[in-house]
Design a protein around this motif. Sequence first.
Motif, PDB file in Angstrom:
ATOM      1  N   ALA A  82       0.767  -1.096  -0.008  1.00  0.00           N
ATOM      2  CA  ALA A  82      -0.024   0.590  -0.096  1.00  0.00           C
ATOM      3  C   ALA A  82       0.915   1.640  -0.004  1.00  0.00           C
ATOM      4  CB  ALA A  82      -0.786  -0.269   1.310  1.00  0.00           C
ATOM      5  N   GLN A  83       1.910   0.989   0.416  1.00  0.00           N
ATOM      6  CA  GLN A  83       3.353   1.845   0.230  1.00  0.00           C
ATOM      7  C   GLN A  83       3.886   2.034  -1.248  1.00  0.00           C
ATOM      8  OE1 GLN A  83       4.926   1.694   4.266  1.00  0.00           O
ATOM      9  NE2 GLN A  83       3.719   2.697   5.316  1.00  0.00           N
ATOM     10  N   SER A  85       5.779   2.483  -4.916  1.00  0.00           N
ATOM     11  CA  SER A  85       5.056   3.549  -5.748  1.00  0.00           C
ATOM     12  C   SER A  85       4.194   3.132  -6.893  1.00  0.00           C
ATOM     13  CB  SER A  85       6.614   4.175  -6.813  1.00  0.00           C
ATOM     14  OG  SER A  85       7.272   3.446  -7.583  1.00  0.00           O
ATOM     15  N   ASP A  86       4.270   1.847  -7.291  1.00  0.00           N
ATOM     16  CA  ASP A  86       2.605   1.414  -7.519  1.00  0.00           C
ATOM     17  C   ASP A  86       1.887   1.529  -8.228  1.00  0.00           C
ATOM     18  OD1 ASP A  86       4.829   1.004 -10.211  1.00  0.00           O
ATOM     19  OD2 ASP A  86       4.595  -1.460  -9.622  1.00  0.00           O
ATOM     20  N   ILE A  87       1.288   1.604  -6.424  1.00  0.00           N
ATOM     21  CA  ILE A  87      -0.367   1.839  -6.181  1.00  0.00           C
ATOM     22  C   ILE A  87      -0.691   3.111  -6.122  1.00  0.00           C
ATOM     23  CG2 ILE A  87       0.127   1.122  -3.388  1.00  0.00           C
ATOM     24  CD1 ILE A  87      -2.397  -0.427  -3.701  1.00  0.00           C
ATOM     25  N   VAL A  88       0.806   3.976  -5.147  1.00  0.00           N
ATOM     26  CA  VAL A  88       0.866   5.463  -5.832  1.00  0.00           C
ATOM     27  C   VAL A  88      -0.383   5.863  -7.452  1.00  0.00           C
ATOM     28  CG1 VAL A  88       1.664   7.631  -5.477  1.00  0.00           C
ATOM     29  CG2 VAL A  88       1.429   5.770  -3.423  1.00  0.00           C
ATOM     30  N   SER A  89       1.051   5.234  -8.081  1.00  0.00           N
ATOM     31  CA  SER A  89       0.619   5.173 -10.043  1.00  0.00           C
ATOM     32  C   SER A  89      -1.061   4.801  -9.937  1.00  0.00           C
ATOM     33  CB  SER A  89       1.592   4.766 -10.433  1.00  0.00           C
ATOM     34  OG  SER A  89       1.050   5.598 -11.523  1.00  0.00           O
ATOM     35  N   ALA A  90      -1.254   3.880  -9.723  1.00  0.00           N
ATOM     36  CA  ALA A  90      -2.797   2.557  -9.268  1.00  0.00           C
ATOM     37  C   ALA A  90      -3.652   3.839  -9.064  1.00  0.00           C
ATOM     38  CB  ALA A  90      -2.613   1.388  -9.044  1.00  0.00           C
ATOM     39  N   LEU A  91      -3.421   4.309  -8.198  1.00  0.00           N
ATOM     40  CA  LEU A  91      -4.299   5.707  -7.820  1.00  0.00           C
ATOM     41  C   LEU A  91      -4.696   6.327  -8.393  1.00  0.00           C
ATOM     42  CD1 LEU A  91      -3.582   4.553  -3.571  1.00  0.00           C
ATOM     43  CD2 LEU A  91      -5.759   3.854  -4.865  1.00  0.00           C
ATOM     44  N   VAL A  92      -3.284   7.253  -8.580  1.00  0.00           N
ATOM     45  CA  VAL A  92      -3.803   8.863  -8.709  1.00  0.00           C
ATOM     46  C   VAL A  92      -4.069   9.073 -11.242  1.00  0.00           C
ATOM     47  CG1 VAL A  92      -2.140   9.476  -6.961  1.00  0.00           C
ATOM     48  CG2 VAL A  92      -1.018   9.168  -9.483  1.00  0.00           C
ATOM     49  N   ALA A 351      -4.709  -0.323  -8.405  1.00  0.00           N
ATOM     50  CA  ALA A 351      -4.295  -0.178  -6.701  1.00  0.00           C
ATOM     51  C   ALA A 351      -5.063  -1.653  -6.300  1.00  0.00           C
ATOM     52  CB  ALA A 351      -5.142   0.938  -5.885  1.00  0.00           C
TER      53      ALA A 351
ATOM     54  N   MET B   1       6.854   8.744 -10.422  1.00  0.00           N
ATOM     55  CA  MET B   1       6.850   9.795 -10.723  1.00  0.00           C
ATOM     56  C   MET B   1       7.963  11.307 -11.228  1.00  0.00           C
ATOM     57  SD  MET B   1       3.860   8.251 -10.010  1.00  0.00           S
ATOM     58  CE  MET B   1       4.599   7.121  -7.815  1.00  0.00           C
ATOM     59  N   ASP B  44       3.946   6.647 -15.106  1.00  0.00           N
ATOM     60  CA  ASP B  44       5.021   7.199 -14.172  1.00  0.00           C
ATOM     61  C   ASP B  44       5.686   8.186 -15.270  1.00  0.00           C
ATOM     62  OD1 ASP B  44       4.714   5.618 -12.474  1.00  0.00           O
ATOM     63  OD2 ASP B  44       6.142   4.133 -13.036  1.00  0.00           O
ATOM     64  N   ASN B  74      -0.239  12.344 -12.998  1.00  0.00           N
ATOM     65  CA  ASN B  74       0.086  12.014 -11.674  1.00  0.00           C
ATOM     66  C   ASN B  74       0.371  14.013 -10.433  1.00  0.00           C
ATOM     67  OD1 ASN B  74       1.799  10.437 -11.270  1.00  0.00           O
ATOM     68  ND2 ASN B  74       2.715  10.435 -13.069  1.00  0.00           N
ATOM     69  N   LEU B  78      -3.151  14.730  -5.430  1.00  0.00           N
ATOM     70  CA  LEU B  78      -3.456  13.237  -5.546  1.00  0.00           C
ATOM     71  C   LEU B  78      -2.471  12.287  -5.158  1.00  0.00           C
ATOM     72  CD1 LEU B  78      -6.088  15.092  -7.035  1.00  0.00           C
ATOM     73  CD2 LEU B  78      -5.854  12.955  -8.198  1.00  0.00           C
ATOM     74  N   ALA B  82      -2.612   9.400  -1.717  1.00  0.00           N
ATOM     75  CA  ALA B  82      -2.414   8.255  -2.286  1.00  0.00           C
ATOM     76  C   ALA B  82      -1.167   8.030  -1.186  1.00  0.00           C
ATOM     77  CB  ALA B  82      -1.744   8.387  -3.782  1.00  0.00           C
ATOM     78  N   VAL B  88      -3.541   4.633   2.902  1.00  0.00           N
ATOM     79  CA  VAL B  88      -2.748   3.049   3.598  1.00  0.00           C
ATOM     80  C   VAL B  88      -3.538   2.182   4.644  1.00  0.00           C
ATOM     81  CG1 VAL B  88      -0.803   1.966   4.895  1.00  0.00           C
ATOM     82  CG2 VAL B  88      -0.577   3.835   3.266  1.00  0.00           C
ATOM     83  N   LEU B  91      -6.633   0.353   2.974  1.00  0.00           N
ATOM     84  CA  LEU B  91      -6.025  -0.125   1.805  1.00  0.00           C
ATOM     85  C   LEU B  91      -5.731  -1.824   1.840  1.00  0.00           C
ATOM     86  CD1 LEU B  91      -3.703   2.169  -0.571  1.00  0.00           C
ATOM     87  CD2 LEU B  91      -6.575   0.937  -1.294  1.00  0.00           C
ATOM     88  N   ARG B 352     -10.655   4.603  -2.198  1.00  0.00           N
ATOM     89  CA  ARG B 352     -11.157   5.540  -3.826  1.00  0.00           C
ATOM     90  C   ARG B 352     -11.572   7.001  -3.286  1.00  0.00           C
ATOM     91  NH1 ARG B 352      -7.508   5.518  -7.846  1.00  0.00           N
ATOM     92  NH2 ARG B 352      -7.353   2.899  -8.706  1.00  0.00           N
ATOM     93  N   ILE B 355      -9.051   9.855  -2.401  1.00  0.00           N
ATOM     94  CA  ILE B 355      -9.178   9.945  -3.752  1.00  0.00           C
ATOM     95  C   ILE B 355      -9.510  11.244  -4.255  1.00  0.00           C
ATOM     96  CG2 ILE B 355      -8.193   9.468  -6.027  1.00  0.00           C
ATOM     97  CD1 ILE B 355      -6.190   9.021  -4.533  1.00  0.00           C
TER      98      ILE B 355
END
Lengths: 463, 463
Positions: A82-83, A85-92, A351, B1, B44, B74, B78, B82, B88, B91, B352, B355
């Motif tokens: 949940a922390q 970087s991939d999940i941050v990207s999927a969330l935003v 996510a 990002m 990214d 990005n 947001l 995230a 966290v 999630l 969500r 977000i």
Amino acid sequence: MSSVSEPAAPSIRTAIPGPDTHRIKEDLDAVIDARTVQMVINYDQSFGNYITDVDGNTYLDVYAQIASIPVGYNNTTLIKAAQSSDIVSALVNRPAVGNFPSRQWLALLRDGLMRAAPPGCTQVFPAQSGSEANDLAFKAAFMAYRRQQRAGSPWTEYEQATAMKNQAPGSPDLAILSFRNSFHGRSFGSLSTTRSKPIHKVDIPAFKWPHATFPQLRYPLEDYVQENAREEERCLQEVENIISSWHCPVAGIIVEPIQSEGGDNHASPDFFQKLQAITKKHGITLIVDEVQTGFGATGKFWAHEHWELPSPADIVTFSKKAQTAGYFFSDGSLRPDKAYRQFNTWMGDAARIIICNAVIDEILSKKLVEKTAQVGAVLYDSLATLAAKYPNRMQSLRGKDKGTYIAFDTPDSSSLLKKMRELGINIGSCGVQTIRLRPMLIFEESHVAPLLAAFETAFSQLS
Amino acid sequence: MSSVSEPAAPSIRTAIPGPDTHRIKEDLDAVIDARTVQMVINYDQSFGNYITDVDGNTYLDVYAQIASIPVGYNNTTLIKAAQSSDIVSALVNRPAVGNFPSRQWLALLRDGLMRAAPPGCTQVFPAQSGSEANDLAFKAAFMAYRRQQRAGSPWTEYEQATAMKNQAPGSPDLAILSFRNSFHGRSFGSLSTTRSKPIHKVDIPAFKWPHATFPQLRYPLEDYVQENAREEERCLQEVENIISSWHCPVAGIIVEPIQSEGGDNHASPDFFQKLQAITKKHGITLIVDEVQTGFGATGKFWAHEHWELPSPADIVTFSKKAQTAGYFFSDGSLRPDKAYRQFNTWMGDAARIIICNAVIDEILSKKLVEKTAQVGAVLYDSLATLAAKYPNRMQSLRGKDKGTYIAFDTPDSSSLLKKMRELGINIGSCGVQTIRLRPMLIFEESHVAPLLAAFETAFSQLS
């Protein structure tokens, strides 16, 4: 996330529900229907098998958010995911994943989610809830059925025109058969197959789809071998009768491996093998609804693995412990013949699939399915001993050799639930008189004792 | 990002789609139907209004994931949301929120999501997709209708028994009326109201619900004032006729403020005011589907604010740019008379909603609705000038005073889309011959020039 380990035992400080739950529930009710709120939870103070409410009461949780917490509160592997970087990207950067998937999407599915695919299943369609997964599975079954009937002919103008008017032949009368007492969700497709309680269905239009009787087995199973076999045979015959006599073609059958909301009703592997044989004979789709049973709690990753089917299930739907949803499938013809027939903007949520992959990591690396099978055996035996001692409080104990997926009947389930909560155990019911155990996959032998002690106290106080 | 600002312009390096998209699409197709994949994206490396594919091509994105990216790729607000500890927790500790909400839930709704509530709407029911939101809205409408009919009488045994068999009176024949060319989603309830394209509907059973003609206005509006008023009157009369003659009661009407998938079809405020009056007269529910139009793109937060209704819409559904989904409602009687009638395990996804709250923060703090109204006016005027120059390529330009929610007809939309993508513009179509602009709320005047230049180049090359 300040807790770092499980408490040693439940601890109750206030009346249940406590004053802070009361206050917050009242405030919530101004903006959202809060009548169903049982406790307001401090998830940051909950850990592993234990949940802590805003009043500071801590419970051993064997209900686990209606059977949907897989590997414990604040699981460290999930927190790491949940922390990421991939999940941050999927969330935003939430994509319309059917059109514009991320460069991570392939690995998320092929190297991630597909590790959970049931035997023989090679493809997946992602969704966001069990209801949606079942609705999508029905659509796949209907399209496959019509494709067979159409035998390569293109859509006619008339089919297209009538479909736009919700009329046959474009929008045909086709049915999904389900079983009495089943629960498959609450959207309009899935609700038309749900048959557990009127509260779900009254006032809601439904498709004129059929339901057959699900076997009502008698316990202990070893004392009723003949009777139960006859009961299953009777139900299978009913399925055959419905298929041959219903007012429209039955294009698929949906069944839970264990009817969960409907009262934890089991049937034998033989029943399910014969049910699959019926679907094969009629060229229709068998949809196994593993929304509640999937992801390990029965001591197999998928409960239908207990059946030892001769060929893969056509479609297996999942949600809850997966923390995401969708359906796996085994047959290429269940992929529609045209692009965009099975499609929507988000098609799941990457996510949530990242979280699911962390769940799968935990299950595989810690052998949680195998452990659940072992712990379940111990738990079952302990409960059997208790049932012998309290025969008026525990009847039809079931779930032997099904991991921790164990249930029993009790004359007044709501009083027992209330009493158990006052004793620090959060537990759930189903059907009309059934207590269902739905601990997480990290429930260990050490948790059996406090659970059993609470049952014993509750029974003696209720007697 | 890694990107920190928008590129100055699109840049195209390969044929479109590029070789890496081809390769990944092929691999994806082994586990998921990938026929609809247009480009595989490196999110990214995408920023703001610009999207970059895995082949290194960068596009100005005025399609925005089928109109669902609100405030740019990005977006830093947001990203911050995230990365928050609350998300966290949401999630990794996903609750059955109707039973066991988190201590954060009240603030997420009351102080967060409810900031977006349309005028007069005081309550919300969360969901996970636009389809689900519409299905839930239909259920609310049906329950409200029957409650009115029942006038306080309790459910009879017979109603409960028949509901379990999918039969009337428990499971009554009631209908939702929708409009020709509408799109409301693809689940069984919502799909029964969707009327845009056969690809969505063929082979799928549907409820026998009615549809009325949606006004087909002629452009420019100022040249067809009388004709368009007559057209709207004719459609309203059709609605009245259907309500009085349909084989079962119509319990609700669902309508998009602008029919989006169906070709960006508009109607006047007067039409919608009169439509509401019809629902009031018949005591049925008006459901405004703002899944695509909501959250600012029309220059109002909600497109139906343009109508200046005398009383609030009964139900407003949302998804897409909200990055979550659900329905807002204005009338207490749309909350069911019993708990658990409108309920499911997850009821949305708090992650969500977090977000979504960041999206609302961005919209409010940067006045993005007001800005979109201004930029939209500039964009519309520029397109009108272009339409005068290329009358064979741009017809029926529409969306004046509707922010950036602008569309026009063109004789060969797929060739134009392909050409535009080769020129570095990602843009979408709808209906059968319509180009729809769906830029994000951060689309600025500076983006108008590259978009217009690409249109002009494409038109001259296609001519």
